[in-house]
Motif scaffolding. Sequence first.
Motif, PDB file in Angstrom:
ATOM      1  N   ALA A 144      53.768  36.149 -69.784  1.00  0.00           N
ATOM      2  CA  ALA A 144      54.849  37.121 -69.604  1.00  0.00           C
ATOM      3  C   ALA A 144      54.502  38.088 -68.481  1.00  0.00           C
ATOM      4  O   ALA A 144      53.340  38.416 -68.265  1.00  0.00           O
ATOM      5  N   ILE A 145      55.535  38.501 -67.791  1.00  0.00           N
ATOM      6  CA  ILE A 145      55.395  39.508 -66.742  1.00  0.00           C
ATOM      7  C   ILE A 145      56.449  40.574 -66.998  1.00  0.00           C
ATOM      8  O   ILE A 145      57.611  40.255 -67.264  1.00  0.00           O
ATOM      9  N   GLU A 146      56.035  41.839 -66.930  1.00  0.00           N
ATOM     10  CA  GLU A 146      56.980  42.941 -67.066  1.00  0.00           C
ATOM     11  C   GLU A 146      56.742  43.933 -65.930  1.00  0.00           C
ATOM     12  O   GLU A 146      55.635  44.428 -65.760  1.00  0.00           O
ATOM     13  N   VAL A 147      57.777  44.185 -65.135  1.00  0.00           N
ATOM     14  CA  VAL A 147      57.703  45.211 -64.109  1.00  0.00           C
ATOM     15  C   VAL A 147      58.018  46.532 -64.797  1.00  0.00           C
ATOM     16  O   VAL A 147      59.065  46.682 -65.422  1.00  0.00           O
ATOM     17  N   VAL A 148      57.093  47.486 -64.704  1.00  0.00           N
ATOM     18  CA  VAL A 148      57.221  48.749 -65.419  1.00  0.00           C
ATOM     19  C   VAL A 148      57.785  49.807 -64.475  1.00  0.00           C
ATOM     20  O   VAL A 148      57.265  50.029 -63.382  1.00  0.00           O
ATOM     21  N   ALA A 149      58.846  50.463 -64.896  1.00  0.00           N
ATOM     22  CA  ALA A 149      59.473  51.510 -64.095  1.00  0.00           C
ATOM     23  C   ALA A 149      58.635  52.786 -64.117  1.00  0.00           C
ATOM     24  O   ALA A 149      58.027  53.128 -65.140  1.00  0.00           O
ATOM     25  N   ASP A 150      58.602  53.481 -63.020  1.00  0.00           N
ATOM     26  CA  ASP A 150      57.880  54.740 -62.886  1.00  0.00           C
ATOM     27  C   ASP A 150      58.660  55.845 -63.589  1.00  0.00           C
ATOM     28  O   ASP A 150      59.813  56.107 -63.268  1.00  0.00           O
ATOM     29  N   SER A 151      58.037  56.504 -64.564  1.00  0.00           N
ATOM     30  CA  SER A 151      58.675  57.626 -65.253  1.00  0.00           C
ATOM     31  C   SER A 151      57.966  58.935 -64.916  1.00  0.00           C
ATOM     32  O   SER A 151      58.045  59.902 -65.664  1.00  0.00           O
ATOM     33  N   GLY A 152      57.258  58.952 -63.794  1.00  0.00           N
ATOM     34  CA  GLY A 152      56.492  60.122 -63.397  1.00  0.00           C
ATOM     35  C   GLY A 152      57.350  61.258 -62.869  1.00  0.00           C
ATOM     36  O   GLY A 152      58.579  61.219 -62.906  1.00  0.00           O
ATOM     37  N   ASP A 153      56.668  62.261 -62.343  1.00  0.00           N
ATOM     38  CA  ASP A 153      57.329  63.439 -61.799  1.00  0.00           C
ATOM     39  C   ASP A 153      56.555  63.917 -60.584  1.00  0.00           C
ATOM     40  O   ASP A 153      55.814  63.137 -59.980  1.00  0.00           O
ATOM     41  N   GLY A 154      56.673  65.159 -60.222  1.00  0.00           N
ATOM     42  CA  GLY A 154      56.039  65.694 -59.040  1.00  0.00           C
ATOM     43  C   GLY A 154      54.530  65.637 -59.035  1.00  0.00           C
ATOM     44  O   GLY A 154      53.892  65.748 -57.993  1.00  0.00           O
ATOM     45  N   ARG A 155      53.912  65.473 -60.203  1.00  0.00           N
ATOM     46  CA  ARG A 155      52.455  65.384 -60.293  1.00  0.00           C
ATOM     47  C   ARG A 155      51.935  64.024 -59.882  1.00  0.00           C
ATOM     48  O   ARG A 155      50.766  63.871 -59.551  1.00  0.00           O
ATOM     49  N   GLY A 156      52.786  62.998 -59.970  1.00  0.00           N
ATOM     50  CA  GLY A 156      52.367  61.638 -59.656  1.00  0.00           C
ATOM     51  C   GLY A 156      53.157  60.642 -60.482  1.00  0.00           C
ATOM     52  O   GLY A 156      54.074  60.995 -61.221  1.00  0.00           O
ATOM     53  N   ALA A 157      52.782  59.372 -60.368  1.00  0.00           N
ATOM     54  CA  ALA A 157      53.476  58.290 -61.066  1.00  0.00           C
ATOM     55  C   ALA A 157      52.979  58.184 -62.513  1.00  0.00           C
ATOM     56  O   ALA A 157      51.878  58.608 -62.845  1.00  0.00           O
ATOM     57  N   SER A 158      53.814  57.618 -63.375  1.00  0.00           N
ATOM     58  CA  SER A 158      53.424  57.312 -64.748  1.00  0.00           C
ATOM     59  C   SER A 158      54.175  56.062 -65.169  1.00  0.00           C
ATOM     60  O   SER A 158      55.397  55.991 -65.038  1.00  0.00           O
TER      61      SER A 158
ATOM     62  N   SER B 153      47.779  49.936 -81.539  1.00  0.00           N
ATOM     63  CA  SER B 153      48.155  50.950 -80.556  1.00  0.00           C
ATOM     64  C   SER B 153      49.553  51.486 -80.826  1.00  0.00           C
ATOM     65  O   SER B 153      50.441  50.754 -81.226  1.00  0.00           O
ATOM     66  N   LEU B 154      49.743  52.767 -80.593  1.00  0.00           N
ATOM     67  CA  LEU B 154      51.058  53.375 -80.690  1.00  0.00           C
ATOM     68  C   LEU B 154      51.673  53.622 -79.323  1.00  0.00           C
ATOM     69  O   LEU B 154      52.872  53.700 -79.185  1.00  0.00           O
ATOM     70  N   ASP B 155      50.830  53.794 -78.314  1.00  0.00           N
ATOM     71  CA  ASP B 155      51.320  54.128 -76.990  1.00  0.00           C
ATOM     72  C   ASP B 155      50.278  53.718 -75.963  1.00  0.00           C
ATOM     73  O   ASP B 155      49.082  53.780 -76.219  1.00  0.00           O
ATOM     74  N   ALA B 156      50.744  53.321 -74.808  1.00  0.00           N
ATOM     75  CA  ALA B 156      49.855  53.040 -73.683  1.00  0.00           C
ATOM     76  C   ALA B 156      50.569  53.458 -72.415  1.00  0.00           C
ATOM     77  O   ALA B 156      51.788  53.361 -72.333  1.00  0.00           O
ATOM     78  N   HIS B 157      49.821  53.964 -71.458  1.00  0.00           N
ATOM     79  CA  HIS B 157      50.423  54.393 -70.213  1.00  0.00           C
ATOM     80  C   HIS B 157      49.436  54.279 -69.061  1.00  0.00           C
ATOM     81  O   HIS B 157      48.234  54.398 -69.245  1.00  0.00           O
ATOM     82  N   VAL B 158      49.985  53.990 -67.880  1.00  0.00           N
ATOM     83  CA  VAL B 158      49.220  53.969 -66.641  1.00  0.00           C
ATOM     84  C   VAL B 158      49.752  55.141 -65.826  1.00  0.00           C
ATOM     85  O   VAL B 158      50.959  55.261 -65.630  1.00  0.00           O
TER      86      VAL B 158
END
Length: 130
Positions: A7-21, A35-40
Motif C-alpha cells: 500500500a502507498i498513501e500520500v499524506v497531506a501536509d497539515s502543518g502551519d507557519g512553524r513547518g510541515a506536519s 498506537s493511537l497516533d503517529a505523525h511526521v
Amino acid sequence: MANTDFAIEVVADSGDGRGASFPVSTGWLTEGFASLDAHVTTIRPGCIRGNHYHAARREVLVVLYDDCWSVHWDTGSGSPVNSRRFTGSGCVLLQVPPMVSHAIRNDGRQTLRMVGIIWAFTTSTPHWAA
C-alpha cells in the motif's frame, strides 16, 4: 497470517507557519501495534513544537537533525524545567511518559525532522517505561 498487501498513501501536509506536519493514519499501525497516533513533523529554524503533555498516553519522538536543537521538559506542576541541547547531526530517540510536559526547539538554521508515535497502555507497560 500476515497482511501482504502493498500500500502507498500520500499524506497531506497539515502543518502551519512553524513547518510541515504529516499525520500518519492509524490504520497503518493497527496490526499488532497499540498506537493511537503517529505523525511526521518538521520544525523550522527558531520555532518550537510541543509545549504540552499527555494525561494517559506515552509518546516516542525520533528527532533527525543536521544542526542544533534542544528538548525541554518537566515532570509536573511546580517541578523544575530540564533541558538538553544537541549539535551536529544525528538521530535522537525521546521516550516521554504520561504527565511529562515536553517541547522541541529548533535552535539552528536547518529544518529539524521528527517522527512521533503515541501509545495508550492499559494492561502492560513497555520495556522502556519500567
